[in-house]
Write a protein that holds these residues in place. Sequence first.
Motif, short mmCIF file in Angstrom:
data_model
loop_
_atom_site.label_atom_id
_atom_site.label_comp_id
_atom_site.label_asym_id
_atom_site.label_seq_id
_atom_site.Cartn_x
_atom_site.Cartn_y
_atom_site.Cartn_z
N ASN A 176 0.85 -1.18 0.00
CA ASN A 176 0.00 0.00 0.00
C ASN A 176 0.90 1.24 0.00
OD1 ASN A 176 -2.48 -1.37 0.09
ND2 ASN A 176 -2.25 -1.69 2.30
N LEU A 177 0.60 2.13 -0.93
CA LEU A 177 1.47 3.29 -1.09
C LEU A 177 0.99 4.45 -0.23
CD1 LEU A 177 2.26 3.29 -4.92
CD2 LEU A 177 3.53 2.26 -3.05
N GLU A 178 1.87 4.90 0.63
CA GLU A 178 1.60 6.08 1.44
C GLU A 178 2.81 7.00 1.37
OE1 GLU A 178 0.39 5.44 5.40
OE2 GLU A 178 -1.65 4.83 4.84
N LYS A 180 4.66 10.07 2.87
CA LYS A 180 4.75 10.89 4.07
C LYS A 180 5.34 12.24 3.72
CE LYS A 180 6.42 10.88 8.83
NZ LYS A 180 7.23 10.17 9.85
N ASP A 184 2.53 14.40 8.02
CA ASP A 184 1.29 13.74 7.60
C ASP A 184 1.58 12.71 6.51
OD1 ASP A 184 -1.35 13.17 7.73
OD2 ASP A 184 -2.03 15.24 7.38
N SER A 185 0.64 11.78 6.34
CA SER A 185 0.76 10.75 5.31
C SER A 185 -0.42 10.82 4.36
CB SER A 185 0.84 9.35 5.96
OG SER A 185 2.01 9.21 6.73
N TYR A 186 -0.17 10.54 3.10
CA TYR A 186 -1.20 10.61 2.07
C TYR A 186 -1.16 9.32 1.22
CZ TYR A 186 -1.23 15.59 3.18
OH TYR A 186 -1.31 16.79 3.83
N GLY A 187 -2.31 8.74 1.04
CA GLY A 187 -2.39 7.56 0.18
C GLY A 187 -2.34 7.95 -1.29
N GLN A 189 -3.51 7.00 -5.14
CA GLN A 189 -4.52 6.28 -5.92
C GLN A 189 -4.21 6.42 -7.42
OE1 GLN A 189 -6.80 4.46 -4.35
NE2 GLN A 189 -6.11 5.21 -2.35
N THR A 203 -2.02 11.71 -4.95
CA THR A 203 -2.52 11.84 -3.59
C THR A 203 -3.81 12.65 -3.58
OG1 THR A 203 -1.34 13.91 -3.17
CG2 THR A 203 -0.15 11.85 -2.74
N MET A 221 8.80 7.65 1.16
CA MET A 221 7.86 6.62 0.75
C MET A 221 8.61 5.30 0.61
SD MET A 221 5.39 6.43 -2.62
CE MET A 221 6.74 6.14 -3.73
#
Length: 451
Positions: A176-178, A180, A184-187, A189, A203, A221
């Motif tokens: 799963n890609l997050e 940072k 803060d962290s952002y996924g 898509q 993001t 990441m």
Amino acid sequence: METQKQKKSFGQWIKTSITVRMLMVGILILTLLIPLSYIKNLIRERAYRQESVVKEINQKWGNEVLLYGPVLKIPYQIHSIKKTWDDKTKSYSEEDQITINHAFFFPNTLDIKTNIESETLGRSIYESVVYTANMNIKGSFIRPNFEIKDIAEEDILWNKATIIINSTNLKGIRSNLELKIGKDSYGLQSRYKQNSYTNTLETDFLKDYSLPKETPIDFSMDLIINGSEQLRFIPVGKETNVSMTSNWASPSFNGNYLPDTKTKEITESGFKAHWKVLQINREFEQEFFGVLPEIENSAFGVKLLIPVDEYQKSERASKYGYLVIALTFLVFFLIQTISRIHIHPFQYLMIGLALTMFYTLLISISEHSSFLSAYIIAGISVVLLISLYSKAILKSLKFMGFVAASLATLYAFIFVIIQLENYALLVGSIGLFVILGTIMMISRKIDWKND
């Protein structure tokens, strides 16, 4: 009676004429070009089959990986004045039309550490090299420069800013890609991108404190991805550093930039490499307004090679088929001419077909063994077959030994040329010169006067 004598003498001349024998041998050599061409087509067909199977394996595991990013994407407003004529007031009315465009900013620093765990996957008699890459991506963004396009601060839509990453292989992603950014962290898509070589990951909108407005902002990441054959990166950082380690011992470093020779290390257990690319080394700038360009030509990385390509070597060997047949026929022609032993054209044809069988044996055995083993087995088989056949038609152990030694030397000579790359032309030229000199010395014993 005189006519019968003429017919007899003509028939005898046909059998004993050296010129007729030479023409016959030449015609047979040209005839044997047909099965040789079929053999070359067979080698290409098997090579194409291997390529299609390898592609199928790679598609299921994950194709080559090209990473392009991260890139800061910020929309901004463009103002244009639209003038409309008003018949009532007899004047133009002006309307401010706003359109949204996007600016793309590359990171100030980009550091990528990659460990490649490679392995081979096989299907039937074919195999492909695949890998799992564990990446740690770090870097930083500095405040974007909108002044170069005279974009006012109030027209920058900071609240709609995102970060995108482009890759050629979304299918192979195994984590799963997050991303940072700051604290803060952002996924990430996937986003549909029409008619593009790469696929886009993006993001959600970045929060205000994740933006590099006043001070630089760091990002990081982790990425685990399955791929095959190649792993490449585009140096989008103002300073890009890529470190790579792997357990694969046959890498080919390709692309626009080569790794530092002082840090590059290749051993039987794998390789290590490091790249450092500065903005001044690239052909593109740090920011783009409107459209993010396709800059795949600036990519660099590594290609994992399977050390031996049996079909390529078999095809190189088949290119010398004409030489093998011509020289072998020449050996039998010299023996026939000097010893006055009659060899029927059918026997020449059988010898030629036996020589062409060498290549079918070579390709079929090499698919299940090494090229060296296949070459030795095929060579010994053909040399023994032709030597025993020559004993039957020449009735002499001496001539049989000469034929066997000539063929063994010829096949050994061709094997050496196939293995060489830089010196193939030099060794081949010297070898052919020696062969020509030997033939010239032997042909001195031929009496051409009685032809």
